[in-house]
Scaffold this motif. Structure first.
Motif, mmCIF file in Angstrom:
data_model
loop_
_atom_site.group_PDB
_atom_site.id
_atom_site.type_symbol
_atom_site.label_atom_id
_atom_site.label_comp_id
_atom_site.label_asym_id
_atom_site.label_seq_id
_atom_site.Cartn_x
_atom_site.Cartn_y
_atom_site.Cartn_z
ATOM 1 N N ASN A 161 0.826 -1.219 0.000
ATOM 2 C CA ASN A 161 0.000 0.000 0.000
ATOM 3 C C ASN A 161 0.854 1.260 0.000
ATOM 4 O O ASN A 161 0.489 2.275 0.609
ATOM 5 C CB ASN A 161 -0.951 -0.002 1.203
ATOM 6 C CG ASN A 161 -1.924 -1.164 1.171
ATOM 7 O OD1 ASN A 161 -2.533 -1.440 0.145
ATOM 8 N ND2 ASN A 161 -2.063 -1.860 2.286
ATOM 9 N N ARG A 162 1.971 1.205 -0.680
ATOM 10 C CA ARG A 162 2.882 2.357 -0.681
ATOM 11 C C ARG A 162 2.282 3.574 -1.392
ATOM 12 O O ARG A 162 2.527 4.707 -0.979
ATOM 13 C CB ARG A 162 4.212 1.966 -1.346
ATOM 14 C CG ARG A 162 5.025 0.931 -0.590
ATOM 15 C CD ARG A 162 6.368 0.736 -1.271
ATOM 16 N NE ARG A 162 7.190 -0.256 -0.607
ATOM 17 C CZ ARG A 162 7.286 -1.530 -0.978
ATOM 18 N NH1 ARG A 162 6.570 -1.949 -2.015
ATOM 19 N NH2 ARG A 162 8.069 -2.368 -0.337
ATOM 20 N N THR A 163 1.529 3.323 -2.468
ATOM 21 C CA THR A 163 0.957 4.450 -3.210
ATOM 22 C C THR A 163 -0.016 5.235 -2.345
ATOM 23 O O THR A 163 0.011 6.481 -2.322
ATOM 24 C CB THR A 163 0.251 3.951 -4.479
ATOM 25 O OG1 THR A 163 1.194 3.251 -5.303
ATOM 26 C CG2 THR A 163 -0.325 5.119 -5.271
ATOM 27 N N LEU A 164 -0.901 4.534 -1.633
ATOM 28 C CA LEU A 164 -1.833 5.218 -0.737
ATOM 29 C C LEU A 164 -1.083 5.986 0.341
ATOM 30 O O LEU A 164 -1.437 7.128 0.668
ATOM 31 C CB LEU A 164 -2.784 4.206 -0.094
ATOM 32 C CG LEU A 164 -3.907 3.665 -0.969
ATOM 33 C CD1 LEU A 164 -4.660 2.555 -0.253
ATOM 34 C CD2 LEU A 164 -4.860 4.786 -1.362
ATOM 35 N N TYR A 165 -0.054 5.375 0.883
ATOM 36 C CA TYR A 165 0.728 6.064 1.907
ATOM 37 C C TYR A 165 1.377 7.316 1.327
ATOM 38 O O TYR A 165 1.341 8.392 1.954
ATOM 39 C CB TYR A 165 1.811 5.143 2.475
ATOM 40 C CG TYR A 165 2.747 5.883 3.409
ATOM 41 C CD1 TYR A 165 2.396 6.091 4.738
ATOM 42 C CD2 TYR A 165 3.945 6.429 2.951
ATOM 43 C CE1 TYR A 165 3.220 6.808 5.588
ATOM 44 C CE2 TYR A 165 4.774 7.144 3.793
ATOM 45 C CZ TYR A 165 4.408 7.329 5.109
ATOM 46 O OH TYR A 165 5.218 8.056 5.942
ATOM 47 N N LEU A 166 1.962 7.191 0.151
ATOM 48 C CA LEU A 166 2.650 8.323 -0.468
ATOM 49 C C LEU A 166 1.703 9.496 -0.687
ATOM 50 O O LEU A 166 2.008 10.643 -0.349
ATOM 51 C CB LEU A 166 3.257 7.871 -1.800
ATOM 52 C CG LEU A 166 4.100 8.887 -2.567
ATOM 53 C CD1 LEU A 166 5.409 9.134 -1.846
ATOM 54 C CD2 LEU A 166 4.363 8.390 -3.989
ATOM 55 N N ILE A 167 0.518 9.212 -1.227
ATOM 56 C CA ILE A 167 -0.440 10.272 -1.536
ATOM 57 C C ILE A 167 -0.964 10.925 -0.262
ATOM 58 O O ILE A 167 -0.934 12.158 -0.108
ATOM 59 C CB ILE A 167 -1.605 9.711 -2.371
ATOM 60 C CG1 ILE A 167 -1.102 9.283 -3.753
ATOM 61 C CG2 ILE A 167 -2.728 10.741 -2.500
ATOM 62 C CD1 ILE A 167 -2.130 8.510 -4.563
ATOM 63 N N PHE A 168 -1.443 10.120 0.672
ATOM 64 C CA PHE A 168 -2.090 10.681 1.856
ATOM 65 C C PHE A 168 -1.085 11.373 2.787
ATOM 66 O O PHE A 168 -1.406 12.418 3.364
ATOM 67 C CB PHE A 168 -2.859 9.601 2.611
ATOM 68 C CG PHE A 168 -4.231 9.360 2.060
ATOM 69 C CD1 PHE A 168 -5.299 10.147 2.444
ATOM 70 C CD2 PHE A 168 -4.459 8.352 1.133
ATOM 71 C CE1 PHE A 168 -6.569 9.939 1.929
ATOM 72 C CE2 PHE A 168 -5.722 8.136 0.611
ATOM 73 C CZ PHE A 168 -6.781 8.923 1.008
ATOM 74 N N THR A 169 0.104 10.827 2.929
ATOM 75 C CA THR A 169 1.087 11.488 3.793
ATOM 76 C C THR A 169 1.514 12.820 3.207
ATOM 77 O O THR A 169 1.673 13.816 3.931
ATOM 78 C CB THR A 169 2.307 10.576 4.009
ATOM 79 O OG1 THR A 169 1.885 9.375 4.644
ATOM 80 C CG2 THR A 169 3.338 11.250 4.903
ATOM 81 N N SER A 170 1.705 12.877 1.894
ATOM 82 C CA SER A 170 2.027 14.157 1.255
ATOM 83 C C SER A 170 0.941 15.187 1.526
ATOM 84 O O SER A 170 1.221 16.338 1.890
ATOM 85 C CB SER A 170 2.203 13.963 -0.254
ATOM 86 O OG SER A 170 3.256 13.088 -0.546
ATOM 87 N N LEU A 171 -0.328 14.763 1.368
ATOM 88 C CA LEU A 171 -1.442 15.685 1.588
ATOM 89 C C LEU A 171 -1.529 16.130 3.045
ATOM 90 O O LEU A 171 -1.834 17.297 3.329
ATOM 91 C CB LEU A 171 -2.751 15.016 1.162
ATOM 92 C CG LEU A 171 -2.905 14.720 -0.325
ATOM 93 C CD1 LEU A 171 -4.200 13.972 -0.588
ATOM 94 C CD2 LEU A 171 -2.855 15.998 -1.151
ATOM 95 N N ILE A 172 -1.263 15.217 3.967
ATOM 96 C CA ILE A 172 -1.337 15.556 5.395
ATOM 97 C C ILE A 172 -0.337 16.649 5.746
ATOM 98 O O ILE A 172 -0.682 17.664 6.370
ATOM 99 C CB ILE A 172 -1.083 14.297 6.251
ATOM 100 C CG1 ILE A 172 -2.286 13.354 6.194
ATOM 101 C CG2 ILE A 172 -0.781 14.673 7.713
ATOM 102 C CD1 ILE A 172 -2.012 11.978 6.777
ATOM 103 N N VAL A 173 0.915 16.468 5.347
ATOM 104 C CA VAL A 173 1.950 17.432 5.737
ATOM 105 C C VAL A 173 1.769 18.743 4.982
ATOM 106 O O VAL A 173 1.946 19.833 5.546
ATOM 107 C CB VAL A 173 3.351 16.843 5.512
ATOM 108 C CG1 VAL A 173 4.413 17.818 6.009
ATOM 109 C CG2 VAL A 173 3.505 15.512 6.244
ATOM 110 N N ILE A 174 1.395 18.673 3.690
ATOM 111 C CA ILE A 174 1.144 19.902 2.928
ATOM 112 C C ILE A 174 0.001 20.692 3.552
ATOM 113 O O ILE A 174 0.067 21.918 3.702
ATOM 114 C CB ILE A 174 0.838 19.576 1.456
ATOM 115 C CG1 ILE A 174 2.104 19.067 0.754
ATOM 116 C CG2 ILE A 174 0.296 20.809 0.727
ATOM 117 C CD1 ILE A 174 1.843 18.507 -0.633
ATOM 118 N N ALA A 175 -1.084 19.986 3.920
ATOM 119 C CA ALA A 175 -2.226 20.669 4.521
ATOM 120 C C ALA A 175 -1.847 21.319 5.850
ATOM 121 O O ALA A 175 -2.244 22.455 6.137
ATOM 122 C CB ALA A 175 -3.366 19.681 4.731
ATOM 123 N N ALA A 176 -1.096 20.618 6.682
ATOM 124 C CA ALA A 176 -0.680 21.176 7.966
ATOM 125 C C ALA A 176 0.221 22.390 7.769
ATOM 126 O O ALA A 176 0.067 23.411 8.455
ATOM 127 C CB ALA A 176 0.031 20.109 8.797
#
Length: 268
Positions: free
Chosen positions: A107-122
């Motif tokens: 599930n690396r793709t899901l992790y890559l997308i969501f973690t990027s969005l989390i830190v960018i949003a914060a």
């Protein structure tokens, strides 16, 4: 009666008291840190980043040790990205997402997308607080809260066609549209601020839609992974991700539209 499609009152509203009390507690903490700003707000967002990434890794099947490592890395990366000079700090925004590729086995793709969005949003929330001040951070938070609260009650009172039953069985079109109307009303209230033009209403509705997209995105991921809640950290709400998915979508969208329109939107 079973089978007649009617939802029992206790099932329909059984979580309301717990949901409201924990939601109120989170709102108080969030509002205080938003008002104070500075390192307090940054610190809260770093903690939230860590919690979100921890929940994400656990949902994606990562072990507790790796989840803790990646969570600590995400919170630390946000602090570094904001406290270091911009040119030096920016790589830290995406570093937690890249690091997970080497630590996770699936599930690396899901992790890559969501973690990027989390830190960018914060990171975006920190910048928005510094650029626009407490009032417009309050506006953003009120839109997300109003979208969720009015969607919740309208969906249960009015019912009607489901929005996307395979992904989010409880969401209805009545609740979705009620969220847009509530967000528009929040925007209309902020017309009281001198110099703010009517475009704020349209922006508010668009932010509401982005909040709902964030919610739907997390619901789709949970459905894919076969989990009901991101965790059980927040009584009545599930996990941190379940509570802040809307804010992630709203923050990222606001970062984008700031490049397209004058914000706060002026008269004329």
């Amino acid at each position: 009666m079973a089978g007649d499609g009617h939802v029992p009152r206790t099932e329909k509203w059984g979580d309301l008291a717990v949901r409201m009390s924990s939601g109120a507690a989170m709102a108080v903490v969030g509002l205080i840190t938003m008002w104070v700003g500075g390192l307090w707000f940054l610190g809260l967002l770093a903690l939230l980043c860590g919690a979100l990434v921890w929940e994400l890794v656990r949902m994606l099947g990562g072990g507790p040790r790796r989840a803790l490592m990646l969570a600590a890395g995400a919170g630390t990366a946000l602090l570094a990205a904001r406290l270091l000079p911009v040119g030096v700090g920016l790589p830290f925004i995406l570093l937690p997402a890249i690091a997970g590729i080497g630590l996770l086995e699936r599930n690396r793709t899901l992790y890559l997308i969501f973690t990027s969005l989390i830190v960018i949003a914060a990171y975006g929330l920190v910048v928005q607080r510094e650029d626009f001040g407490f009032i417009w951070m309050l506006w953003l938070a009120l839109i997300v809260i109003a979208t969720d609260v009015f969607g919740y009650f309208a969906g249960r009172f009015l019912g009607g066609p489901k929005f996307w039953p395979r992904v989010s069985p409880k969401k209805t079109w009545s609740g979705t549209i009620a969220g847009w109307i509530a967000a528009g009303c929040v925007g209309a209230y902020f017309l009281r601020i001198p110099g703010v033009g009517p475009e704020v209403i349209g922006i508010s509705i668009a932010i509401s839609m982005a909040s709902q997209i964030g919610d739907i995105g997390e619901s789709a991921m949970k459905r894919k992974m076969g989990v009901k809640d991101s965790s059980n950290l927040i009584p009545g709400h599930g996990g941190v991700f379940d509570r802040f998915d809307g804010m992630l979508g709203a923050s990222i969208f606001l970062l984008l539209i700031e490049q397209l329109v004058a914000f706060p939107p002026p008269v004329g």
